[in-house]
Design a protein around this motif. Structure first.
Motif, PDB file in Angstrom:
ATOM      1  N   LEU A 165      -2.224 -17.419   5.078  1.00  0.00           N
ATOM      2  CA  LEU A 165      -2.651 -15.948   5.251  1.00  0.00           C
ATOM      3  C   LEU A 165      -1.546 -15.208   6.182  1.00  0.00           C
ATOM      4  O   LEU A 165      -1.129 -15.806   7.195  1.00  0.00           O
ATOM      5  CB  LEU A 165      -3.982 -16.147   6.298  1.00  0.00           C
ATOM      6  CG  LEU A 165      -4.844 -14.962   6.523  1.00  0.00           C
ATOM      7  CD1 LEU A 165      -6.214 -14.917   6.186  1.00  0.00           C
ATOM      8  CD2 LEU A 165      -4.712 -14.585   8.045  1.00  0.00           C
ATOM      9  N   VAL A 166      -1.528 -13.894   5.713  1.00  0.00           N
ATOM     10  CA  VAL A 166      -0.425 -13.156   6.410  1.00  0.00           C
ATOM     11  C   VAL A 166      -1.186 -12.018   7.220  1.00  0.00           C
ATOM     12  O   VAL A 166      -1.933 -11.110   6.269  1.00  0.00           O
ATOM     13  CB  VAL A 166       0.605 -12.756   5.730  1.00  0.00           C
ATOM     14  CG1 VAL A 166       1.572 -12.007   6.360  1.00  0.00           C
ATOM     15  CG2 VAL A 166       1.317 -13.830   4.743  1.00  0.00           C
ATOM     16  N   TYR A 167      -1.021 -11.949   8.358  1.00  0.00           N
ATOM     17  CA  TYR A 167      -1.637 -10.677   9.065  1.00  0.00           C
ATOM     18  C   TYR A 167      -0.450  -9.482   8.940  1.00  0.00           C
ATOM     19  O   TYR A 167       0.414  -9.544   9.189  1.00  0.00           O
ATOM     20  CB  TYR A 167      -1.689 -11.192  10.679  1.00  0.00           C
ATOM     21  CG  TYR A 167      -2.348 -10.110  11.471  1.00  0.00           C
ATOM     22  CD1 TYR A 167      -3.864  -9.966  11.619  1.00  0.00           C
ATOM     23  CD2 TYR A 167      -1.779  -8.938  12.341  1.00  0.00           C
ATOM     24  CE1 TYR A 167      -4.485  -9.121  12.397  1.00  0.00           C
ATOM     25  CE2 TYR A 167      -2.505  -8.131  12.849  1.00  0.00           C
ATOM     26  CZ  TYR A 167      -3.777  -8.178  13.283  1.00  0.00           C
ATOM     27  OH  TYR A 167      -4.217  -7.181  13.977  1.00  0.00           O
ATOM     28  N   MET A 168      -1.224  -8.430   8.236  1.00  0.00           N
ATOM     29  CA  MET A 168      -0.448  -7.514   7.593  1.00  0.00           C
ATOM     30  C   MET A 168       0.001  -6.476   8.695  1.00  0.00           C
ATOM     31  O   MET A 168       1.103  -5.739   8.250  1.00  0.00           O
ATOM     32  CB  MET A 168      -1.048  -6.685   6.432  1.00  0.00           C
ATOM     33  CG  MET A 168      -1.164  -7.561   5.316  1.00  0.00           C
ATOM     34  SD  MET A 168       0.348  -8.703   4.812  1.00  0.00           S
ATOM     35  CE  MET A 168       1.492  -7.611   4.655  1.00  0.00           C
ATOM     36  N   ALA A 169      -0.559  -6.125   9.676  1.00  0.00           N
ATOM     37  CA  ALA A 169      -0.004  -5.364  10.436  1.00  0.00           C
ATOM     38  C   ALA A 169       0.018  -3.815   9.964  1.00  0.00           C
ATOM     39  O   ALA A 169      -0.766  -3.659   9.328  1.00  0.00           O
ATOM     40  CB  ALA A 169       1.070  -5.616  11.726  1.00  0.00           C
ATOM     41  N   ASP A 170       1.331  -3.180  10.183  1.00  0.00           N
ATOM     42  CA  ASP A 170       1.624  -1.981   9.498  1.00  0.00           C
ATOM     43  C   ASP A 170       2.506  -2.036   8.436  1.00  0.00           C
ATOM     44  O   ASP A 170       3.369  -1.138   8.105  1.00  0.00           O
ATOM     45  CB  ASP A 170       2.043  -0.974  10.651  1.00  0.00           C
ATOM     46  CG  ASP A 170       0.953  -0.352  11.529  1.00  0.00           C
ATOM     47  OD1 ASP A 170      -0.272  -0.559  10.952  1.00  0.00           O
ATOM     48  OD2 ASP A 170       1.172   0.189  12.584  1.00  0.00           O
ATOM     49  N   LEU A 171       3.121  -3.123   7.889  1.00  0.00           N
ATOM     50  CA  LEU A 171       3.730  -3.359   6.770  1.00  0.00           C
ATOM     51  C   LEU A 171       2.875  -2.800   5.480  1.00  0.00           C
ATOM     52  O   LEU A 171       3.202  -1.949   4.714  1.00  0.00           O
ATOM     53  CB  LEU A 171       4.183  -4.727   6.455  1.00  0.00           C
ATOM     54  CG  LEU A 171       4.754  -4.718   5.107  1.00  0.00           C
ATOM     55  CD1 LEU A 171       6.416  -3.995   5.242  1.00  0.00           C
ATOM     56  CD2 LEU A 171       5.446  -6.180   4.742  1.00  0.00           C
ATOM     57  N   LEU A 172       1.571  -3.373   5.608  1.00  0.00           N
ATOM     58  CA  LEU A 172       0.574  -2.729   4.631  1.00  0.00           C
ATOM     59  C   LEU A 172      -0.595  -2.632   5.457  1.00  0.00           C
ATOM     60  O   LEU A 172      -1.666  -3.513   5.683  1.00  0.00           O
ATOM     61  CB  LEU A 172       0.151  -3.675   3.647  1.00  0.00           C
ATOM     62  CG  LEU A 172       1.309  -4.213   2.529  1.00  0.00           C
ATOM     63  CD1 LEU A 172       0.831  -5.511   1.870  1.00  0.00           C
ATOM     64  CD2 LEU A 172       1.596  -3.204   1.593  1.00  0.00           C
ATOM     65  N   PRO A 173      -0.622  -1.391   5.898  1.00  0.00           N
ATOM     66  CA  PRO A 173      -2.118  -1.081   6.912  1.00  0.00           C
ATOM     67  C   PRO A 173      -3.298  -1.186   6.167  1.00  0.00           C
ATOM     68  O   PRO A 173      -4.226  -1.708   6.852  1.00  0.00           O
ATOM     69  CB  PRO A 173      -1.654   0.410   7.323  1.00  0.00           C
ATOM     70  CG  PRO A 173      -0.479   0.829   6.926  1.00  0.00           C
ATOM     71  CD  PRO A 173       0.290  -0.275   5.951  1.00  0.00           C
ATOM     72  N   SER A 174      -3.329  -0.884   4.861  1.00  0.00           N
ATOM     73  CA  SER A 174      -4.645  -1.188   4.184  1.00  0.00           C
ATOM     74  C   SER A 174      -4.164  -1.693   2.647  1.00  0.00           C
ATOM     75  O   SER A 174      -3.118  -1.420   2.157  1.00  0.00           O
ATOM     76  CB  SER A 174      -5.108   0.172   4.042  1.00  0.00           C
ATOM     77  OG  SER A 174      -4.631   0.948   3.242  1.00  0.00           O
ATOM     78  N   ALA A 175      -5.155  -1.974   1.933  1.00  0.00           N
ATOM     79  CA  ALA A 175      -5.115  -2.416   0.531  1.00  0.00           C
ATOM     80  C   ALA A 175      -4.582  -1.009  -0.370  1.00  0.00           C
ATOM     81  O   ALA A 175      -3.776  -1.321  -1.395  1.00  0.00           O
ATOM     82  CB  ALA A 175      -6.388  -2.773  -0.136  1.00  0.00           C
ATOM     83  N   ALA A 176      -4.893   0.140   0.045  1.00  0.00           N
ATOM     84  CA  ALA A 176      -4.265   1.295  -0.379  1.00  0.00           C
ATOM     85  C   ALA A 176      -2.632   1.355  -0.393  1.00  0.00           C
ATOM     86  O   ALA A 176      -2.156   2.004  -1.179  1.00  0.00           O
ATOM     87  CB  ALA A 176      -4.824   2.599  -0.167  1.00  0.00           C
TER      88      ALA A 176
END
Length: 284
Positions: free
Chosen positions: A206-217
């Motif tokens: 499981l990867v905590y995405m922080a602001d690399l991918l802020p959302s699925a969009a």
């Protein structure tokens, strides 16, 4: 005595608003507004979702929301709202701030670390987690202390300087394990040396995405925030990350998506896209 299995908890700290154009960069509003509907001021609503890792005698919090010590004028720009806050969300899971042993700050922008420090009734800044080691990245910390003009408004020293003054500051390096099963990978498109925790959980990563991918969009490559210091670097990092995530079936955990907590990805003709979405609780 059998060792209890690692448990992960989603910690909701409320919502805030940011300009839709700033959140999607060069992507036109006619496209991004399908994903995230803006209000009359062109502001979209975003979550500030943290993650709690319960493992043995360690209780690790990843990021801690915006906090509540900034001025009314400051909050007017970001309109924080919602029922949830950091301390109450911890309480709902059966924990007190004093139980937290480690706080991993992915980076020091105010919406990720504001809750690390609170101001008591005497106006003194104190660590919200007095028994915890706080973890940052040395290069990132130094950048936050002497910020470039682009990020200056995001690095508010009152959010993180007290951590150092209280003797709680520690540094992690790229690829280093915080504990067995929890390592960090650094990326530098959004901000220098932001740490993404990779957690081995229930046989998955499981990867905590922080602001690399802020959302699925933000999964399609051109969907990059105008806040990023090196947008082309972000696109490279995203591509590399998503190819690996799709291949190894990683679970992505979103900090800022107001609806989607977790997702998996799939290959399509248009590139890697969203596949299944689910709350963390349903991860089996």
């Amino acid at each position: 005595k059998t060792k209890k299995k690692m448990q992960l908890h989603s910690i909701d700290t409320g919502f805030f608003k940011l300009d839709g154009g700033a959140m999607f960069g060069v992507v036109p509003k006619v496209l991004w507004s399908r994903w995230s509907e803006p209000d009359a001021k062109n502001l979209c609503t975003w979550a500030m979702r943290c993650l709690l890792i319960e493992e043995g005698d360690r209780l690790i919090l990843v990021d801690c929301g915006i906090g509540n010590k900034q001025s009314e004028k400051f909050f007017k720009y970001f309109e924080p709202h919602g029922e949830d806050d950091l301390v109450n969300s911890l309480k709902m899971k059966g924990f007190h701030p004093d139980d937290v042993t480690d706080v991993l700050l992915t980076h020091l922008h105010f919406d990720h670390c504001g809750g690390a420090v609170y101001r008591d009734s005497d106006g003194v800044s104190r660590s919200q987690f007095k028994n915890a080691k706080y973890w940052s990245h040395e290069e990132h910390w130094n950048n936050a202390m002497e910020p470039n003009p682009r990020e200056k408004a995001s690095f508010l020293k009152e959010n993180f300087l007290p951590i150092k003054e209280n003797g709680q500051l520690n540094f992690l390096n790229n690829g280093q394990d915080l504990i067995p099963g929890v390592s960090v990978q650094t990326v530098s498109g959004h901000t220098e040396c932001m740490m993404l925790p990779h957690i081995q959980y229930k046989g998955k990563t499981l990867v905590y995405m922080a602001d690399l991918l802020p959302s699925a969009a933000h999964i399609p490559l051109p969907y990059v925030m105008a806040y990023d210091v090196q947008p082309l670097e972000t696109m490279k990092e995203k591509q590399h990350f998503l190819e690996l995530a799709e291949k190894e079936n990683h679970v992505l955990f979103f900090e800022h998506d107001k609806e989607i907590e977790c997702c998996t990805t799939k290959k399509t003709e248009k590139g890697i896209r969203l596949d299944q979405t689910f709350p963390l609780l349903e991860l089996s």
